[in-house]
Design an enzyme around this catalytic site. Structure first.
Site, PDB file in Angstrom:
ATOM      1  N   LYS A  27       0.604  -0.817  -0.126  1.00 17.61           N
ATOM      2  CA  LYS A  27       0.453   0.217  -0.239  1.00 17.61           C
ATOM      3  C   LYS A  27       1.060   1.512   0.069  1.00 17.61           C
ATOM      4  CE  LYS A  27      -3.750  -2.480   1.991  1.00 17.61           C
ATOM      5  NZ  LYS A  27      -3.114  -3.723   2.819  1.00 17.61           N
ATOM      6  N   CYS A  28       2.459   1.496   0.041  1.00 13.80           N
ATOM      7  CA  CYS A  28       3.161   2.142  -0.276  1.00 13.80           C
ATOM      8  C   CYS A  28       3.067   2.822  -1.294  1.00 13.80           C
ATOM      9  CB  CYS A  28       4.590   1.667   0.197  1.00 13.80           C
ATOM     10  SG  CYS A  28       5.660   3.038  -0.162  1.00 13.80           S
ATOM     11  N   GLY A  29       3.559   4.280  -1.716  1.00 18.30           N
ATOM     12  CA  GLY A  29       3.498   4.888  -3.031  1.00 18.30           C
ATOM     13  C   GLY A  29       4.329   4.731  -3.680  1.00 18.30           C
ATOM     14  N   LEU A  30       5.650   3.714  -3.542  1.00 16.72           N
ATOM     15  CA  LEU A  30       6.738   3.504  -4.069  1.00 16.72           C
ATOM     16  C   LEU A  30       6.752   1.941  -4.900  1.00 16.72           C
ATOM     17  CD1 LEU A  30       9.231   4.249  -1.416  1.00 16.72           C
ATOM     18  CD2 LEU A  30       8.491   5.244  -3.588  1.00 16.72           C
ATOM     19  N   ALA A  31       5.175   1.415  -4.228  1.00 11.81           N
ATOM     20  CA  ALA A  31       4.519  -0.745  -4.458  1.00 11.81           C
ATOM     21  C   ALA A  31       4.966  -0.750  -6.129  1.00 11.81           C
ATOM     22  CB  ALA A  31       3.320  -0.786  -4.066  1.00 11.81           C
TER      23      ALA A  31
END
Length: 159
Positions: A34-38
């Site tokens: 769920k990270c923006g870096l996913a």
């Protein structure tokens, strides 16, 4: 202690010794779906597909220590990685990377390759590069996109 002295529990419950990866270049990454870096999952998977049979191993360690971005169960995490991001590289059970409960492998990695602001992992998708002999070569920032280190990976695989 050495990289090959550690082990971790895979998503299927199997304990895997890092010695399994002797002779391979290894990229260890703490992940969060769920990270923006996913979207980095896609680049990691691309590297895995391109070089997995040429001596590169990517190891993903889900972690929920950063803004609650990996709150699911191991099954939920694995399903999200496979379905949403197409991940086929090796994933391990969710761990802590910082604090008293940090996984021993991460305690070792942080000691071997400190970050710019000290030992702690700052965010999801911090990457550690290990050469064919199990030496920790470098730590990459979370924002370093996996494809930007492709040349370095190739150089280590050919060494």
């Amino acid at each position: 202690m050495h990289f090959y002295d550690y082990s971790a529990i895979a998503m299927n419950g199997e304990e895997i010794s890092m010695s399994k990866y002797k002779g391979e270049v290894v990229l260890v990454v703490n992940t969060a779906t769920k990270c923006g870096l996913a979207p980095q999952f896609e680049e990691l998977e691309a590297l895995h597909n391109k070089y997995g049979d040429k001596g590169l191993t990517i190891l993903g360690f889900p972690c929920n220590q950063f803004a609650n971005q990996e709150s699911g169960t191991n099954d939920q995490i694995q399903n999200s990685c496979r379905i949403d991001f197409g991940v086929t590289f090796q994933l391990f059970e969710k761990i802590d990377v910082n604090g008293d409960g940090a996984h021993p492998l991460y305690q070792f990695l942080k000691k071997e390759a400190t970050g710019t602001l000290g030992n702690n992992i700052k965010w999801n998708f911090t990457k550690f590069l290990i050469d064919k002999n199990g030496t920790v070569i470098k730590r990459y920032a979370p924002t370093t996109k996996p494809m930007t280190i492709e040349k370095e990976l190739i150089k280590l695989m050919e060494a």
